[in-house]
Design a protein around this motif. Structure first.
Motif, PDB file in Angstrom:
ATOM      1  N   PRO A  99       0.825  -1.214   0.000  1.00 58.56           N
ATOM      2  CA  PRO A  99       0.000   0.000   0.000  1.00 58.56           C
ATOM      3  C   PRO A  99       0.861   1.268   0.000  1.00 58.56           C
ATOM      4  N   PRO A 100       0.343   2.390  -0.479  1.00 61.06           N
ATOM      5  CA  PRO A 100      -0.947   2.489  -1.138  1.00 61.06           C
ATOM      6  C   PRO A 100      -0.847   2.187  -2.628  1.00 61.06           C
ATOM      7  N   GLU A 101      -1.813   1.448  -3.115  1.00 56.47           N
ATOM      8  CA  GLU A 101      -1.961   1.247  -4.555  1.00 56.47           C
ATOM      9  C   GLU A 101      -3.429   1.476  -4.860  1.00 56.47           C
ATOM     10  N   SER A 102      -3.707   2.116  -5.975  1.00 60.86           N
ATOM     11  CA  SER A 102      -5.102   2.413  -6.317  1.00 60.86           C
ATOM     12  C   SER A 102      -5.401   2.031  -7.753  1.00 60.86           C
ATOM     13  N   PHE A 103      -6.633   1.666  -7.968  1.00 57.62           N
ATOM     14  CA  PHE A 103      -7.122   1.338  -9.311  1.00 57.62           C
ATOM     15  C   PHE A 103      -8.338   2.218  -9.574  1.00 57.62           C
ATOM     16  N   LEU A 104      -8.483   2.654 -10.813  1.00 54.50           N
ATOM     17  CA  LEU A 104      -9.726   3.340 -11.181  1.00 54.50           C
ATOM     18  C   LEU A 104     -10.544   2.373 -12.028  1.00 54.50           C
ATOM     19  N   VAL A 105     -11.737   2.081 -11.532  1.00 53.41           N
ATOM     20  CA  VAL A 105     -12.626   1.141 -12.225  1.00 53.41           C
ATOM     21  C   VAL A 105     -13.777   1.955 -12.817  1.00 53.41           C
ATOM     22  N   ASP A 106     -14.026   1.761 -14.096  1.00 53.16           N
ATOM     23  CA  ASP A 106     -15.063   2.581 -14.748  1.00 53.16           C
ATOM     24  C   ASP A 106     -16.475   2.053 -14.421  1.00 53.16           C
ATOM     25  N   PRO A 107     -17.516   2.802 -14.807  1.00 48.96           N
ATOM     26  CA  PRO A 107     -18.885   2.382 -14.430  1.00 48.96           C
ATOM     27  C   PRO A 107     -19.280   1.007 -14.984  1.00 48.96           C
ATOM     28  N   ASN A 108     -18.539   0.523 -16.000  1.00 51.31           N
ATOM     29  CA  ASN A 108     -18.846  -0.809 -16.535  1.00 51.31           C
ATOM     30  C   ASN A 108     -18.014  -1.905 -15.880  1.00 51.31           C
ATOM     31  N   GLY A 109     -17.194  -1.532 -14.906  1.00 51.30           N
ATOM     32  CA  GLY A 109     -16.408  -2.538 -14.177  1.00 51.30           C
ATOM     33  C   GLY A 109     -15.049  -2.839 -14.786  1.00 51.30           C
ATOM     34  N   PHE A 110     -14.584  -1.992 -15.719  1.00 47.54           N
ATOM     35  CA  PHE A 110     -13.266  -2.215 -16.332  1.00 47.54           C
ATOM     36  C   PHE A 110     -12.191  -1.390 -15.608  1.00 47.54           C
ATOM     37  N   VAL A 111     -11.030  -2.002 -15.467  1.00 48.50           N
ATOM     38  CA  VAL A 111      -9.910  -1.291 -14.831  1.00 48.50           C
ATOM     39  C   VAL A 111      -9.298  -0.359 -15.872  1.00 48.50           C
ATOM     40  N   VAL A 112      -9.309   0.943 -15.599  1.00 48.19           N
ATOM     41  CA  VAL A 112      -8.790   1.889 -16.600  1.00 48.19           C
ATOM     42  C   VAL A 112      -7.466   2.530 -16.153  1.00 48.19           C
TER      43      VAL A 112
ATOM     44  N   ILE B 221       0.655   3.469  -8.308  1.00 50.12           N
ATOM     45  CA  ILE B 221       1.396   2.992  -7.139  1.00 50.12           C
ATOM     46  C   ILE B 221       1.851   4.225  -6.379  1.00 50.12           C
ATOM     47  N   GLY B 222       1.549   4.273  -5.099  1.00 48.52           N
ATOM     48  CA  GLY B 222       1.908   5.438  -4.296  1.00 48.52           C
ATOM     49  C   GLY B 222       0.688   6.309  -4.057  1.00 48.52           C
TER      50      GLY B 222
END
Lengths: 156, 190
Positions: free
Chosen positions: B153-166, B170-171
């Motif tokens: 941590p910290p690591e973040s992902f942005l997931v779009d409204p259709n559930g896809f990782v866009v 890291i950081g």
């Protein structure tokens, strides 16, 4: 035994030991691995995600334990070693593997050292040949005078 | 000084000058590379998950309820792997609070926290100290972290409204960086 053979005996023994070790080392396992052995074997090829250069089999980190658990679950589910490794790569990328892959750009890691050795050997061969065939160096009158002056200065 | 000494001295000065020039050029390039790097907030990290459907994520929330990523379908989700012992997580937390406040009215985006190698009581205290009211999922065996290929941590992902990782970062993230990513994603028509 003649002195000539006595001198070579240690080398012959060392050669025999090397050949025996290579033969034993190149033999595959006699029987199929147990599930636990398979888990350990696959985990030993996977890098612990939170460690620097330790395998998931060796590390005590929580992330390494999660990797071992996942491998264990997949082994029990009947997946092949390749399928399990492919899953890990599909999540972390190929740098999760301790050994670089033998294809694509990663194969350069294996190929470059071989290329470097071949190039180095070729370079050495060329250099040795040139040194052997180099003609005598021409010394000019100016060079001789310079050396003469320096020698006189040393004597003075 | 003799001719030989002069020649040797000249040669040494020559070598030193070239060594200094080379070192200076390398240092300049190094500084230029560092100065032109993007900040961690909008720097995309590599992940095989980018462009793919996010792995399913279900777990127990801090209040004991069941939380899932699928239940947030239709919204942008910042999936944030965090721990109370992680100093950068503590530093980025106010930015996540700011981000959720900005999107509270529109309800178009939210944050979903995932506990990384930490306990629920510690994380409860962390939220009590620093604020924030988004759902946080426990990950006791580290299986969610493994599913997302998280290393720490910290690591973040942005997931779009259709559930896809866009996007994966890291950081630390910041609210402005996340909003920029959201605008870009929306412009692409996600």
């Amino acid at each position: 035994m003649s002195g000539k053979w006595r001198g070579r005996l240690p080398w012959l023994l060392m050669g025999a030991v090397l050949v025996v070790a290579l033969v034993i080392g190149s033999q595959g396992r006699s029987g199929p691995m147990t599930e636990a052995q398979r888990v350990k074997h696959i985990a030993s090829e996977i890098r612990c995600p939170t460690c620097r250069n330790q395998s998931a089999a060796e590390s005590d980190a929580a992330a390494a334990k999660a990797v071992r658990d996942e491998i264990d679950r997949r082994v029990r589910a009947g997946q092949s070693d390749g399928e399990i490794v492919a899953f890990m790569v599909s999540r972390y990328g190929s740098d999760i593997l301790l050994k670089p892959e033998g294809s694509g750009v990663a194969s350069l890691v294996w190929a470059l050292p071989v290329v470097a050795v071949v190039v180095a050997l070729f370079g050495l061969g060329v250099a040795f040949r040139r040194w052997r065939s180099r003609p005598g160096v021409d010394v000019s009158a100016e060079d001789r005078a310079l050396v003469e002056r320096e020698l006189q200065r040393e004597d003075a | 000084m003799s001719d030989v000494d002069l020649a040797v001295s000249r040669s040494r000065r020559h070598t030193a000058r070239w060594a200094a020039i080379s070192l200076g050029v390398v240092l300049l390039l190094f500084v230029a590379v560092l100065a032109t790097r993007k900040s961690a907030a909008d720097k995309q990290a590599e992940s095989p998950l980018l462009g793919k459907q996010a792995p399913s994520l279900t777990g127990s929330g801090l209040d004991g309820s069941q939380v899932s990523l699928a239940s947030m379908h239709g919204k942008w989700v910042v999936l944030n792997f965090m721990a109370s012992w992680c100093v950068p997580c503590r530093d980025e937390h106010p930015e996540l609070v700011k981000f959720t406040q900005r999107h509270q009215a529109a309800a178009d985006a939210t944050v979903l926290g995932v506990i990384f190698d930490d306990t629920q009581p510690n994380v409860r205290r962390f939220f009590a100290d620093l604020g924030g009211s988004w759902p946080v999922v426990d990950d006791p065996g580290g299986h969610t972290a493994l599913d997302f290929g998280v290393r720490g941590p910290p690591e973040s992902f942005l997931v779009d409204p259709n559930g896809f990782v866009v996007w994966k970062g890291i950081g630390q993230v910041n609210a402005d960086g996340l909003d920029k990513l959201l605008r870009e994603g929306k412009a692409r028509g996600a």
